[in-house]
Scaffold this active site. Sequence first.
Site, PDB file in Angstrom:
ATOM      1  N   SER A 122       0.839  -1.198   0.000  1.00 55.11           N
ATOM      2  CA  SER A 122       0.000   0.000   0.000  1.00 55.11           C
ATOM      3  C   SER A 122       0.874   1.248   0.000  1.00 55.11           C
ATOM      4  CB  SER A 122      -0.867  -0.034   1.256  1.00 55.11           C
ATOM      5  OG  SER A 122      -1.516   1.190   1.441  1.00 55.11           O
ATOM      6  N   TYR A 148      -2.565  -1.390  10.839  1.00 55.44           N
ATOM      7  CA  TYR A 148      -2.748  -1.900   9.480  1.00 55.44           C
ATOM      8  C   TYR A 148      -1.545  -1.530   8.604  1.00 55.44           C
ATOM      9  CZ  TYR A 148      -4.049  -2.078   4.604  1.00 55.44           C
ATOM     10  OH  TYR A 148      -4.020  -2.313   3.246  1.00 55.44           O
ATOM     11  N   LYS A 151       1.751  -3.882   6.647  1.00 56.56           N
ATOM     12  CA  LYS A 151       2.270  -3.869   5.267  1.00 56.56           C
ATOM     13  C   LYS A 151       3.792  -3.701   5.283  1.00 56.56           C
ATOM     14  CE  LYS A 151      -1.597  -4.601   3.308  1.00 56.56           C
ATOM     15  NZ  LYS A 151      -1.852  -5.939   2.767  1.00 56.56           N
TER      16      LYS A 151
HETATM   17  P1  NAD Z   1     -11.063  -7.341   0.695  1.00 58.35           P
HETATM   18  O1  NAD Z   1     -11.353  -7.360   2.135  1.00 58.35           O
HETATM   19  O2  NAD Z   1     -12.163  -7.054  -0.250  1.00 58.35           O
HETATM   20  O3  NAD Z   1     -10.364  -8.699   0.248  1.00 58.35           O
HETATM   21  C1  NAD Z   1      -9.564  -9.466   1.112  1.00 58.35           C
HETATM   22  C2  NAD Z   1     -10.074 -10.895   1.048  1.00 58.35           C
HETATM   23  O4  NAD Z   1      -9.249 -11.711   1.866  1.00 58.35           O
HETATM   24  C3  NAD Z   1     -11.511 -11.031   1.538  1.00 58.35           C
HETATM   25  O5  NAD Z   1     -12.255 -11.766   0.585  1.00 58.35           O
HETATM   26  C4  NAD Z   1     -11.385 -11.807   2.856  1.00 58.35           C
HETATM   27  O6  NAD Z   1     -12.482 -12.651   3.074  1.00 58.35           O
HETATM   28  C5  NAD Z   1     -10.086 -12.568   2.636  1.00 58.35           C
HETATM   29  N1  NAD Z   1      -9.329 -12.900   3.845  1.00 58.35           N
HETATM   30  C6  NAD Z   1      -8.957 -12.070   4.859  1.00 58.35           C
HETATM   31  N2  NAD Z   1      -8.235 -12.740   5.754  1.00 58.35           N
HETATM   32  C7  NAD Z   1      -8.142 -14.025   5.311  1.00 58.35           C
HETATM   33  C8  NAD Z   1      -7.526 -15.200   5.805  1.00 58.35           C
HETATM   34  N3  NAD Z   1      -6.861 -15.233   6.958  1.00 58.35           N
HETATM   35  N4  NAD Z   1      -7.622 -16.342   5.080  1.00 58.35           N
HETATM   36  C9  NAD Z   1      -8.307 -16.352   3.909  1.00 58.35           C
HETATM   37  N5  NAD Z   1      -8.911 -15.274   3.393  1.00 58.35           N
HETATM   38  C10 NAD Z   1      -8.826 -14.126   4.101  1.00 58.35           C
HETATM   39  O7  NAD Z   1      -9.869  -6.273   0.480  1.00 58.35           O
HETATM   40  P2  NAD Z   1      -9.271  -5.682  -0.863  1.00 58.35           P
HETATM   41  O8  NAD Z   1      -9.615  -4.244  -0.913  1.00 58.35           O
HETATM   42  O9  NAD Z   1      -9.576  -6.557  -2.000  1.00 58.35           O
HETATM   43  O10 NAD Z   1      -7.719  -5.751  -0.509  1.00 58.35           O
HETATM   44  C11 NAD Z   1      -6.917  -6.826  -0.936  1.00 58.35           C
HETATM   45  C12 NAD Z   1      -5.501  -6.603  -0.445  1.00 58.35           C
HETATM   46  O11 NAD Z   1      -5.025  -5.355  -0.919  1.00 58.35           O
HETATM   47  C13 NAD Z   1      -5.361  -6.549   1.079  1.00 58.35           C
HETATM   48  O12 NAD Z   1      -4.146  -7.160   1.419  1.00 58.35           O
HETATM   49  C14 NAD Z   1      -5.312  -5.071   1.373  1.00 58.35           C
HETATM   50  O13 NAD Z   1      -4.620  -4.798   2.552  1.00 58.35           O
HETATM   51  C15 NAD Z   1      -4.534  -4.572   0.158  1.00 58.35           C
HETATM   52  N6  NAD Z   1      -4.774  -3.155  -0.157  1.00 58.35           N
HETATM   53  C16 NAD Z   1      -6.057  -2.706  -0.319  1.00 58.35           C
HETATM   54  C17 NAD Z   1      -6.284  -1.375  -0.606  1.00 58.35           C
HETATM   55  C18 NAD Z   1      -7.678  -0.824  -0.751  1.00 58.35           C
HETATM   56  O14 NAD Z   1      -7.864   0.400  -0.643  1.00 58.35           O
HETATM   57  N7  NAD Z   1      -8.688  -1.645  -1.014  1.00 58.35           N
HETATM   58  C19 NAD Z   1      -5.188  -0.486  -0.766  1.00 58.35           C
HETATM   59  C20 NAD Z   1      -3.904  -1.001  -0.604  1.00 58.35           C
HETATM   60  C21 NAD Z   1      -3.710  -2.342  -0.299  1.00 58.35           C
HETATM   61  C1  WQD Z   2      -9.521   9.326   0.541  1.00 52.33           C
HETATM   62  C2  WQD Z   2      -9.679  10.811   0.837  1.00 52.33           C
HETATM   63  C3  WQD Z   2     -10.172  11.311   3.149  1.00 52.33           C
HETATM   64  C4  WQD Z   2     -14.112   9.495   3.303  1.00 52.33           C
HETATM   65  C5  WQD Z   2      -7.091   4.360   2.829  1.00 52.33           C
HETATM   66  C6  WQD Z   2      -6.051   3.656   3.650  1.00 52.33           C
HETATM   67  C7  WQD Z   2      -4.917   3.194   2.784  1.00 52.33           C
HETATM   68  C8  WQD Z   2      -5.439   2.353   1.619  1.00 52.33           C
HETATM   69  C9  WQD Z   2      -6.526   3.056   0.882  1.00 52.33           C
HETATM   70  C10 WQD Z   2      -5.409   0.037   2.177  1.00 52.33           C
HETATM   71  C11 WQD Z   2      -9.017  11.248   2.140  1.00 52.33           C
HETATM   72  C12 WQD Z   2     -11.311  11.724   2.241  1.00 52.33           C
HETATM   73  C13 WQD Z   2     -12.869   9.940   2.885  1.00 52.33           C
HETATM   74  C14 WQD Z   2     -15.138  10.444   3.567  1.00 52.33           C
HETATM   75  C15 WQD Z   2     -13.618  12.208   2.958  1.00 52.33           C
HETATM   76  N1  WQD Z   2      -6.005   1.130   2.050  1.00 52.33           N
HETATM   77  N2  WQD Z   2     -12.630  11.267   2.713  1.00 52.33           N
HETATM   78  N3  WQD Z   2     -14.843  11.767   3.375  1.00 52.33           N
HETATM   79  O1  WQD Z   2      -7.403   7.385   3.554  1.00 52.33           O
HETATM   80  O2  WQD Z   2      -6.378   7.738   1.251  1.00 52.33           O
HETATM   81  O3  WQD Z   2      -6.488   5.484   2.215  1.00 52.33           O
HETATM   82  O4  WQD Z   2      -7.553   3.489   1.796  1.00 52.33           O
HETATM   83  O5  WQD Z   2      -4.229  -0.180   2.078  1.00 52.33           O
HETATM   84  O6  WQD Z   2      -4.065   2.459   3.584  1.00 52.33           O
HETATM   85  O7  WQD Z   2      -5.570   4.551   4.630  1.00 52.33           O
HETATM   86  O8  WQD Z   2      -8.564   6.527   1.445  1.00 52.33           O
HETATM   87  O9  WQD Z   2     -10.857   6.535   0.602  1.00 52.33           O
HETATM   88  O10 WQD Z   2     -10.481   6.628   3.098  1.00 52.33           O
HETATM   89  O11 WQD Z   2      -9.915   8.610   1.722  1.00 52.33           O
HETATM   90  O12 WQD Z   2     -13.404  13.390   2.791  1.00 52.33           O
HETATM   91  O13 WQD Z   2     -16.244  10.111   3.959  1.00 52.33           O
HETATM   92  O14 WQD Z   2     -11.086  11.092   1.009  1.00 52.33           O
HETATM   93  O15 WQD Z   2      -9.991  12.251   4.159  1.00 52.33           O
HETATM   94  O16 WQD Z   2      -8.493  12.522   1.943  1.00 52.33           O
HETATM   95  P1  WQD Z   2      -7.165   6.895   2.195  1.00 52.33           P
HETATM   96  P2  WQD Z   2     -10.031   6.989   1.741  1.00 52.33           P
END
Ligand code: NAD
Ligand code: WQD
Length: 345
Positions: A129, A154, A158
């Site tokens: 991330s 969280y 990572k």
């Molecule tokens: P998500 O929650 O939709 O998907 C994660 C999946 O993993 C889910 O289906 C959940 O059921 C499964 N899971 C969780 N723990 C598990 C375990 N112990 N065993 C088996 N399955 C398990 O999340 P996502 O948004 O698709 O994110 C996927 C990956 O990307 C995660 O590692 C997340 O940290 C990373 N990531 C997400 C974002 C974002 O904003 N969505 C940003 C950066 C990184």
């Molecule tokens: C985006 C912008 C908020 C909601 C998070 C995690 C990051 C990654 C992605 C997993 C920010 C603003 C949001 C609302 C708002 N996840 N906002 N009103 O915070 O950039 O990142 O998700 O790895 O680790 O921290 O994403 O979508 O929450 O926010 O104004 O109701 O929108 O302040 O500026 P963020 P977000």
Amino acid sequence: MQSKGKVIVTGGAGYIGSHTVVDLQTAGYSVVILDDLSNSDIQVLEGIKGITGIRPEFYQIDICNTDGLAEVLMDHSDAIGVIHFAAYKAVGESVEMPLRYYTNNVGGLISLMEVMRAIEMDNLIFSSSCTVYGQPEMLPVTEDAPVQSAQSPYGNTKQICEEIIQDVITAGYFKGAISLRYFNPVGADLSALIGELPLGVPNNLMPFITQTAAGLRDEIKVFGGDYNTPDGTAIRDYIHVSDLAEAHRVALERLIHKRQSSAFEYYNIGTGKGTSVLEVIHAVERVSGQKLNYRIVDRRSGDVEQVWADTTKANRVLGWMAKRSLDEMAESAWHWEKKRVESRG
Ligand code: NAD
Ligand code: WQD
């Protein structure tokens, strides 16, 4: 069509995982999903089948269960690689329940790597991330920017996971791993058959906006209007989830074809463009044809002011580039939201 090879996808029923499974299957790979459904629904498999015509093989399993995982992966020891999405991802929840996050996110990776090592399965793609950069000093942020002290458990998982992979690679257990540092994934497959399934009130911006457009919420709270940005609201690099999905396949192919210049590589996966909160709201207004109710409130604690990616490395080395525009992100997110509302009746 003959399969190009079998790919294990942990967390493949989740948001980014399911889009990646669609991309892999469309490109000719066969997929085995391992997911405990802790944050997803089995119906996602039907959505994937609706798009690709193929229901991926599926195991409902917690990857922290090392013995169970070994049993499953031994049956698929011919897999050409693993894309590891399975983790918990709610930043706020991780502050309240740090042990739950360290156990699942760090424990899950260790369990997976132990089994991969035991059965000599190589090629790991890790979901990282942009949170590892915190508020970078220089924008756009490159992969060389220093990793900053994590703002949440969280975010720390990572960073720790990247360090663990590096140590394991250095010890020679694996030949290849790639960490993809995602910026802000949004949107959904054009079919609206799969998409993000936020539980309860969404923390992330895009689902909150589309739920407001769908009439499920009264107003959008814009966290902070006094940032040092052109319109005063915070800036992020939003990326269409289907572009992000493709980056996983391209990265995996780099590992399979042994094209890496080092055994563990990192890439920023974003569009390279910064977009403000208000610009995202206006994009959803355009595609939904409605005026949205929003109000500027205090900044959200822990938020950075602005961050967007320098994607030169991914563009040059992986040959990958995000293609979809902000309006395509907003439109696909809006279609998905409308479809969910309609299906709930
Ligand atoms: P998500 O929650 O939709 O998907 C994660 C999946 O993993 C889910 O289906 C959940 O059921 C499964 N899971 C969780 N723990 C598990 C375990 N112990 N065993 C088996 N399955 C398990 O999340 P996502 O948004 O698709 O994110 C996927 C990956 O990307 C995660 O590692 C997340 O940290 C990373 N990531 C997400 C974002 C974002 O904003 N969505 C940003 C950066 C990184
Ligand atoms: C985006 C912008 C908020 C909601 C998070 C995690 C990051 C990654 C992605 C997993 C920010 C603003 C949001 C609302 C708002 N996840 N906002 N009103 O915070 O950039 O990142 O998700 O790895 O680790 O921290 O994403 O979508 O929450 O926010 O104004 O109701 O929108 O302040 O500026 P963020 P977000």
